[in-house]
Design a protein around this motif. Structure first.
Motif, PDB file in Angstrom:
ATOM      1  N   ASP A 109       0.844  -1.192   0.000  1.00  0.00           N
ATOM      2  CA  ASP A 109       0.000   0.000   0.000  1.00  0.00           C
ATOM      3  C   ASP A 109       0.884   1.249   0.000  1.00  0.00           C
ATOM      4  OD1 ASP A 109      -2.958  -0.876   0.454  1.00  0.00           O
ATOM      5  OD2 ASP A 109      -1.761  -2.158   1.766  1.00  0.00           O
ATOM      6  N   ARG A 167     -12.061   6.540   6.019  1.00  0.00           N
ATOM      7  CA  ARG A 167     -11.303   6.398   4.781  1.00  0.00           C
ATOM      8  C   ARG A 167     -11.534   7.535   3.806  1.00  0.00           C
ATOM      9  NH1 ARG A 167     -10.121   0.187   3.167  1.00  0.00           N
ATOM     10  NH2 ARG A 167      -8.149   1.162   2.611  1.00  0.00           N
ATOM     11  N   LYS A 205      -9.162   1.091  -6.575  1.00  0.00           N
ATOM     12  CA  LYS A 205      -9.946   0.425  -5.541  1.00  0.00           C
ATOM     13  C   LYS A 205     -10.887   1.440  -4.921  1.00  0.00           C
ATOM     14  CE  LYS A 205      -6.743   1.113  -1.662  1.00  0.00           C
ATOM     15  NZ  LYS A 205      -5.657   0.568  -0.867  1.00  0.00           N
ATOM     16  N   HIS A 206     -11.901   1.043  -4.218  1.00  0.00           N
ATOM     17  CA  HIS A 206     -12.370  -0.324  -4.023  1.00  0.00           C
ATOM     18  C   HIS A 206     -13.624  -0.422  -4.862  1.00  0.00           C
ATOM     19  CE1 HIS A 206     -10.119   0.906  -0.370  1.00  0.00           C
ATOM     20  NE2 HIS A 206      -9.684  -0.316  -0.360  1.00  0.00           N
ATOM     21  N   MET A 249      -9.105  -3.607  -7.442  1.00  0.00           N
ATOM     22  CA  MET A 249      -9.425  -4.356  -6.216  1.00  0.00           C
ATOM     23  C   MET A 249     -10.922  -4.280  -5.944  1.00  0.00           C
ATOM     24  SD  MET A 249      -8.019  -3.650  -2.329  1.00  0.00           S
ATOM     25  CE  MET A 249      -6.289  -3.847  -2.721  1.00  0.00           C
ATOM     26  N   PHE A 252     -15.048  -4.250   0.082  1.00  0.00           N
ATOM     27  CA  PHE A 252     -15.577  -5.061   1.177  1.00  0.00           C
ATOM     28  C   PHE A 252     -17.111  -5.056   1.232  1.00  0.00           C
ATOM     29  CE2 PHE A 252     -11.458  -3.999   3.500  1.00  0.00           C
ATOM     30  CZ  PHE A 252     -11.003  -5.295   3.582  1.00  0.00           C
ATOM     31  N   ASP A 284     -10.116  -7.554  -1.971  1.00  0.00           N
ATOM     32  CA  ASP A 284      -9.519  -6.865  -0.834  1.00  0.00           C
ATOM     33  C   ASP A 284      -9.132  -7.943   0.185  1.00  0.00           C
ATOM     34  OD1 ASP A 284      -8.541  -5.028   0.919  1.00  0.00           O
ATOM     35  OD2 ASP A 284     -10.255  -3.686   0.819  1.00  0.00           O
ATOM     36  N   GLU A 489      -8.629   3.423   7.539  1.00  0.00           N
ATOM     37  CA  GLU A 489      -9.473   2.236   7.553  1.00  0.00           C
ATOM     38  C   GLU A 489      -9.939   1.883   8.965  1.00  0.00           C
ATOM     39  OE1 GLU A 489      -7.923  -1.224   5.596  1.00  0.00           O
ATOM     40  OE2 GLU A 489      -9.610  -2.437   6.233  1.00  0.00           O
TER      41      GLU A 489
HETATM   42  C1  BGC Z   1      -7.651  -2.391   2.605  1.00  0.00           C
HETATM   43  C2  BGC Z   1      -7.076  -2.181   1.237  1.00  0.00           C
HETATM   44  C3  BGC Z   1      -5.603  -2.500   1.250  1.00  0.00           C
HETATM   45  C4  BGC Z   1      -5.429  -3.936   1.712  1.00  0.00           C
HETATM   46  C5  BGC Z   1      -3.999  -4.417   1.692  1.00  0.00           C
HETATM   47  C6  BGC Z   1      -7.300  -3.740   3.188  1.00  0.00           C
HETATM   48  O1  BGC Z   1      -7.636  -3.831   4.526  1.00  0.00           O
HETATM   49  O2  BGC Z   1      -9.052  -2.238   2.545  1.00  0.00           O
HETATM   50  O3  BGC Z   1      -7.311  -0.866   0.814  1.00  0.00           O
HETATM   51  O4  BGC Z   1      -5.040  -2.290   0.004  1.00  0.00           O
HETATM   52  O5  BGC Z   1      -5.926  -4.033   3.023  1.00  0.00           O
HETATM   53  O6  BGC Z   1      -3.253  -3.866   2.693  1.00  0.00           O
END
Ligand code: BGC
Length: 748
Positions: A109, A167, A205-206, A249, A252, A284, A489
């Protein structure tokens, strides 16, 4: 159309030495050659080896933990390993010790910088400067690829209209057009204009709708209609894919009951069939497994089947594909052709990145580019453009020669980790320059530091120490806000006021009568209305990253002039959520009615006016989208269009005069908005269609022209097709989303 392949046609790389990194670039061939290589390799693979490519695991710990799986070809990608030597060790096993020697795709990331941390994406959006954002993404790619990361899980393109959602920090805010421009800029920056060893595959994403989580609680359900998806949430993804984004990606959330990771409508019908995407789709983190928690699958086998059949290529951390796809293929529940197609998507990215030719990192060279002076300089300029001046009674810019003592206070004044913001895994606090550090360096002996609050959540009743210091100072600089951990997040909030005793601290400082300048560093637009009377000026810095300190010092003392604009509406109170500028017209728009406090107790039912507003907070936000002050002022005049009537395939040419009417050189973000007066559906009151950053000297005037293809007025209407509906439109050119006078035109 095959977007990635098209991009790749441009990328017939040659063996050369890159001047920025000193790394060697390798020949990876043309699109047709890549397709040939993909098919040849696929033809040699066993079903188990194909499924292995579809498995992504998180590294960390000892390389030997995965050695056996790598030898068996059971891992296609790893994430979260940044030690170049370990990356080489993993690659070595994959390339030298597995039967087919397929290199790993190494992901991370890298969200707003790798080591050199830029402002959080919401701050990047506030610059309204896609070129600068592209440059920042390029720098992130140069630093990250030098250490072995060839795939970033960025850009996050989730439209967010609820600042409670943590986020919101990671995206470009509330607007589809601004988000789309930032999306393209980041994809170009990460991947580079041609693919070489500094190219880091982007992952949009997402997908999709994740930012509309009900109640702003992360991971929550969304209920977006197909039209909302198509008109608001999908366009940034489409723009990024057209710009060549290599991977995507899934999200969720479930939208209207269907989890994205098993949603064939979005992953196949739209993404593959309509948009022609032929890159890689990854879930994800465990979003496949979480479909069991959603109640959308019985067990890992069931969700693996659903995800594979919906069009997912790679499983991040559920191990559902690895454990169950083989038996699912044998039982006929998943076709082998589905697996083949997924593996094509994965191998295509690996070939395009040149991983087969050169899978290893040059460990010796990997350090040289980190925190390079040019990177720090670009980060500093980005912060300068990203900070938004929300209030100023003339106190700013500060005149250094008239100030003997500066009081620096507040929990964010010297918080090197927290000013980096969310998702800054690799930014080191030892390299971060805080406002305190920058001011001390710039004004040796003049700075007095009394933090007042050690951290934002701290509660304090009295601030005697700070107040005493303020009384002795010529100016008070208060750095407030929220630490990195309070956004990002799973870090949603229900209360958006400055947390802890920060508002009380500011009020105590203001009571001294000294000039008080507040700088808020945060991951979201906080509800700061109650704090505005307690400062003479207020700068808003979405977590600014490594160079936050020097850039803020430049802004405070007038070496840079603020030009950032709000990429998201700033609310008066959290109860106004959701409030965004491009809402549809209601049948009873607010017409300036009084609020409850102004009305006598005996008032009758309709005396408050029957329109769309809150009795206590009215109809307006604190600051609208697109808003931001400068040390100078700008005037717009002589807005004209080249015609009154345009054909649907025409181009609108707008011209106007922009004048810097103040005493400082400055930059204005001019914004072009349109409203479609009557449609087959109710239409937004205004929609941003273009913007430009224009720099003018004090007193300078310039005629500006903007060209807008009529096609950009198209939207998905009642019949489900995207088209421009002829009729009357209004057009504004202004410094924010509520100012200016419209002119009318027609499309026939
Ligand atoms: C996040 C993603 C992230 C992935 C990998 C997930 O919890 O929602 O945005 O890229 O983790 O770290």
């Amino acid at each position: 159309m095959k977007y990635i392949r098209n991009l790749f046609l441009l990328a017939v790389a040659v063996v050369a030495v890159s001047c920025t990194t000193g790394q060697t670039t390798t020949t990876v061939g043309t699109s047709t050659e890549v397709e040939k290589k993909v098919e040849q390799l696929l033809g040699k693979m066993t079903l188990a080896e194909k499924i292995g490519q579809m498995n992504q695991v998180s590294a960390g710990g000892d390389v030997s933990n995965y050695a056996e799986s790598l030898r068996k070809g059971q891992i296609g990608s790893i994430l979260n390993e940044v030690d170049p030597e370990k990356i080489n060790a993993y690659q070595h096993i994959a390339v030298e010790e597995s039967r087919l020697g397929i290199p790993l795709l190494v992901g991370r990331d890298v969200i707003h910088g790798y080591h050199t941390i830029f402002p959080i994406p919401l701050g990047l959006a506030a610059t309204f400067d896609p070129e600068l954002v592209e440059k920042g993404a390029r720098i992130a790619a140069v630093e990250a690829t030098a250490q072995g990361t060839r795939w970033t899980f960025s850009p996050m393109l989730d439209i967010a209209r609820d600042p409670r959602w943590g986020r919101i920090a990671e995206g470009s805010g509330e607007d589809t057009y601004l988000d789309s421009r930032m999306a393209v800029a980041m994809v170009r920056g990460y991947q580079g204009s041609s693919l070489d060893e500094t190219s880091m595959a982007a992952c949009v994403k997402h997908f999709v709708g994740y930012g509309a989580a009900e109640g702003g609680r992360d991971y929550n359900s969304t209920y977006l209609s197909e039209r909302q998806l198509r008109n608001i949430y999908l366009p940034p993804f489409e723009a990024a894919i057209q710009a060549g984004a290599m991977t995507l990606m899934t999200s969720f959330n479930d939208n209207d009951g269907v989890p994205s990771t098993a949603n064939a409508f979005i992953l196949k019908d739209i993404l593959r069939n309509e948009w022609g995407f032929d890159g890689l789709v990854v879930t994800d983190w465990d979003s496949m497994g979480e479909m069991i928690d959603h109640g959308y699958g019985l067990d890992r086998k069931d969700v693996a089947m659903k995800a594979a059949n919906a069009g997912v290529d790679m499983d991040m951390m559920t191990f559902g594909f690895l454990s169950h796809l083989e038996e699912l293929v044998r039982s006929g529940e998943v076709k082998e052709s589905t697996i083949d197609e997924a593996v094509r998507h994965i191998l295509r990215v690996k070939f395009m990145l040149g991983l087969f030719e050169n899978p290893y990192v040059d460990v010796e060279a990997s350090q040289a580019v980190q925190y390079a002076p040019a990177h720090l300089e670009a980060a500093c300029k980005t912060v300068e453009e990203s900070v938004i001046l929300l209030q100023n009674d003339g106190t700013l810019p500060l005149q250094a020669d008239r100030i003997r003592t500066i009081l620096v206070t507040g929990p964010m004044a010297d918080a090197p980790h927290d000013q980096l913001g969310t998702w800054a895994f690799d930014g080191q606090k030892s390299h971060t320059v805080t406002p305190l550090k920058a001011l001390q360096e710039r004004f040796p002996g003049k700075v007095v530091y009394v933090p007042g609050l050690q951290y934002s959540r701290q509660e304090r009743n009295r601030f005697d120490d700070v107040v005493a210091a303020a009384r002795r100072a010529d100016v008070v600089l208060a750095f407030l806000g929220e630490e990195a951990i309070l956004s990002g997040e799973a870090h949603s909030l229900a209360d958006l006021n400055l947390i802890g005793s920060q508002s009380a601290l500011l009020a105590a400082l203001k009571a001294t009568g000294k000039p008080v300048v507040a700088t808020v560093m945060a991951g979201r637009p906080l509800t700061i209305e109650r704090d505005l009377p307690n400062c003479n000026a207020l700068l808003y810095a979405f977590h600014p990253g490594t160079m936050g300190g020097p850039a803020l010092a430049n802004l405070l003392f007038g070496d840079a002039n603020p030009s950032g604009k709000t990429p998201v509406t700033f609310l008066r109170t959290v109860g106004q959520v959701p409030m965004y500028y491009s809402h549809n017209m209601t049948g009873r728009p607010y017409r300036g009615e009084k609020m409850l406090v102004d009305i006598d107790q005996e008032a009758g039912q309709t005396s408050l006016g029957n329109t769309s507003y809150y009795l206590d907070y009215g109809a307006y936000p604190l600051f609208p989208f697109g808003y931001g002050l400068s040390y100078t002022t700008f005037a717009y005049s002589d807005l004209t269009m080249d015609k009154d009537v345009y054909p649907v395939d025409g181009t609108i040419s707008v011209s106007f005069m922009l004048t810097n009417t103040g005493a400082y050189d400055g930059t204005e973000v001019v914004q072009l908005y349109v409203r479609d007066l009557v449609g087959s559906l109710t239409r937004p009151v205004r929609e941003l269609k273009q913007f430009q950053r224009i720099s003018l000297k004090a007193g300078e005037s310039r005629q500006i022209r903007m060209e807008l293809p009529v096609a950009d007025l198209a939207f998905f209407g009642l019949d489900g097709t995207k088209k421009v509906e002829p009729g009357e439109f209004h057009l504004w050119v202004a410094g924010d989303s509520v100012s200016g006078e419209p002119i009318s035109f027609q499309v026939r």
